[in-house]
Design a protein around this motif. Sequence first.
Motif, PDB file in Angstrom:
ATOM      1  N   ASP A 260       0.821  -1.245  -0.011  1.00  0.00           N
ATOM      2  CA  ASP A 260       0.272  -0.047   0.108  1.00  0.00           C
ATOM      3  C   ASP A 260       0.776   1.256  -0.191  1.00  0.00           C
ATOM      4  N   VAL A 261       0.229   2.421   0.249  1.00  0.00           N
ATOM      5  CA  VAL A 261       1.157   3.560   0.311  1.00  0.00           C
ATOM      6  C   VAL A 261       1.946   3.834   1.026  1.00  0.00           C
ATOM      7  N   PHE A 262       1.679   3.177   2.310  1.00  0.00           N
ATOM      8  CA  PHE A 262       2.629   3.355   3.356  1.00  0.00           C
ATOM      9  C   PHE A 262       3.644   2.316   3.391  1.00  0.00           C
ATOM     10  N   GLY A 263       3.822   1.422   2.608  1.00  0.00           N
ATOM     11  CA  GLY A 263       4.660   0.210   2.345  1.00  0.00           C
ATOM     12  C   GLY A 263       4.552  -0.773   3.037  1.00  0.00           C
ATOM     13  N   THR A 264       3.099  -1.205   3.364  1.00  0.00           N
ATOM     14  CA  THR A 264       2.870  -2.262   4.418  1.00  0.00           C
ATOM     15  C   THR A 264       2.527  -3.339   3.252  1.00  0.00           C
ATOM     16  N   LYS A 265       3.074  -4.484   3.587  1.00  0.00           N
ATOM     17  CA  LYS A 265       2.879  -5.639   2.727  1.00  0.00           C
ATOM     18  C   LYS A 265       1.852  -6.480   2.898  1.00  0.00           C
ATOM     19  N   LEU A 266       0.706  -6.272   1.881  1.00  0.00           N
ATOM     20  CA  LEU A 266      -0.473  -7.119   1.843  1.00  0.00           C
ATOM     21  C   LEU A 266      -0.545  -8.324   0.849  1.00  0.00           C
ATOM     22  N   GLY A 267      -1.215  -9.318   1.719  1.00  0.00           N
ATOM     23  CA  GLY A 267      -1.327 -10.585   0.719  1.00  0.00           C
ATOM     24  C   GLY A 267      -2.577 -11.236   0.650  1.00  0.00           C
ATOM     25  N   ARG A 268      -2.881 -11.898  -0.236  1.00  0.00           N
ATOM     26  CA  ARG A 268      -4.354 -12.287  -0.510  1.00  0.00           C
ATOM     27  C   ARG A 268      -4.203 -13.999  -0.596  1.00  0.00           C
ATOM     28  N   ILE A 269      -4.889 -14.592   0.067  1.00  0.00           N
ATOM     29  CA  ILE A 269      -4.967 -16.111   0.191  1.00  0.00           C
ATOM     30  C   ILE A 269      -6.069 -16.721  -0.080  1.00  0.00           C
ATOM     31  N   HIS A 270      -6.107 -17.487  -1.327  1.00  0.00           N
ATOM     32  CA  HIS A 270      -7.363 -18.449  -1.623  1.00  0.00           C
ATOM     33  C   HIS A 270      -7.568 -19.546  -1.088  1.00  0.00           C
ATOM     34  N   MET A 271      -8.884 -19.901  -0.564  1.00  0.00           N
ATOM     35  CA  MET A 271      -8.863 -20.804   0.209  1.00  0.00           C
ATOM     36  C   MET A 271     -10.185 -21.647  -0.364  1.00  0.00           C
ATOM     37  N   GLU A 272     -10.420 -23.041  -0.138  1.00  0.00           N
ATOM     38  CA  GLU A 272     -11.438 -23.777  -0.672  1.00  0.00           C
ATOM     39  C   GLU A 272     -12.554 -23.655   0.217  1.00  0.00           C
ATOM     40  N   SER A 273     -13.978 -23.750  -0.444  1.00  0.00           N
ATOM     41  CA  SER A 273     -15.070 -23.693   0.402  1.00  0.00           C
ATOM     42  C   SER A 273     -15.138 -24.628   1.770  1.00  0.00           C
ATOM     43  N   GLN A 274     -15.303 -24.030   2.943  1.00  0.00           N
ATOM     44  CA  GLN A 274     -15.280 -24.931   3.873  1.00  0.00           C
ATOM     45  C   GLN A 274     -16.627 -25.386   4.401  1.00  0.00           C
TER      46      GLN A 274
END
Length: 309
Positions: A254-268
């Motif tokens: 993001d703008v402030f340099g924070t590392k963001l990650g997206r995790i893909h999971m199967e329907s539980q």
Amino acid sequence: MQRIVKPKTQRAKRALEKRDAKITENTKKCTFIRGGNTSETVTRALKELYILKKTSGIMMQRKNMMRPFEDRSQLEHFAKKNDSSLFLFGSHSKKRPHNLVFGRMFDFQVLDMVELGIDKFTSMYEIKNAKCMSGTKPCLVFSGDLFETEHEYKRLKNLMIDFFRGPVVPNIRLAGLEHVISITAINGKVLFRSYRVSMKKSGSKTPRVELQDIGPSMDLVLRRCHLASLDLYKQSMKKPKQLKPKKKKNIKHDVFGTKLGRIHMESQDLDKLQIRKVKALKRQKPSDVKKDAEVGVETKKAKTDDAAR
């Protein structure tokens, strides 16, 4: 039919391997060439610039009759012979006095050449200050709007960075930064200055920095230029695939340099979710629900009968 001649000795094999294309380039060598006619100013300028690049420079001792802007074959021959990708040619004539030609190669063919004339020269031996060690990696400082607006000056800046940058290093310590090369473009001239950095006490953690002129100092005038076409220039700047950083999927900053990650999971399946077993949350069967309803009806009847009595 051209035959491929293989090296017959190990020494020849090692020499060919050194000249072979590599993923990470070696430190670029520079060949210093004296023309057929040179003045004392040009000779001193060549020698003192050679001292700044002594660890990666080759000085040609003999004079060479050549005109780089008319015939480049001899320059390309020297580049292939010495395995150098940079050159500095010095000459002197009535039409172009005190002349220096900075240039670089791509695949042992001339890529860029810039001709500069020396208006004023001050030798490093005329300046009585402590000098830096030869081979010190310099800090390059460029000043002037011309380096940002004019196409020829942009290429000159790029050429000077290639010429003086030295070996590529991952880190630089503050105490090791002791040589500064300043190149200024102003009023149609290019001012070349060399300084030594001296760090003195300032009463705080950050030292007080002073620059001492150590030479050589030159006032240069831009004359002729031979610049590569944009296609050839882009080809020379092309990086191999192995050096390109691999793109990581689903990761952004993001703008402030924070590392963001997206995790893909199967329907539980929440029915199979292991939770604390509480009797109130326990799912009942339909037959048990009917039984509970019948028991509730019977208890209500018993209560009404007792009340009637």
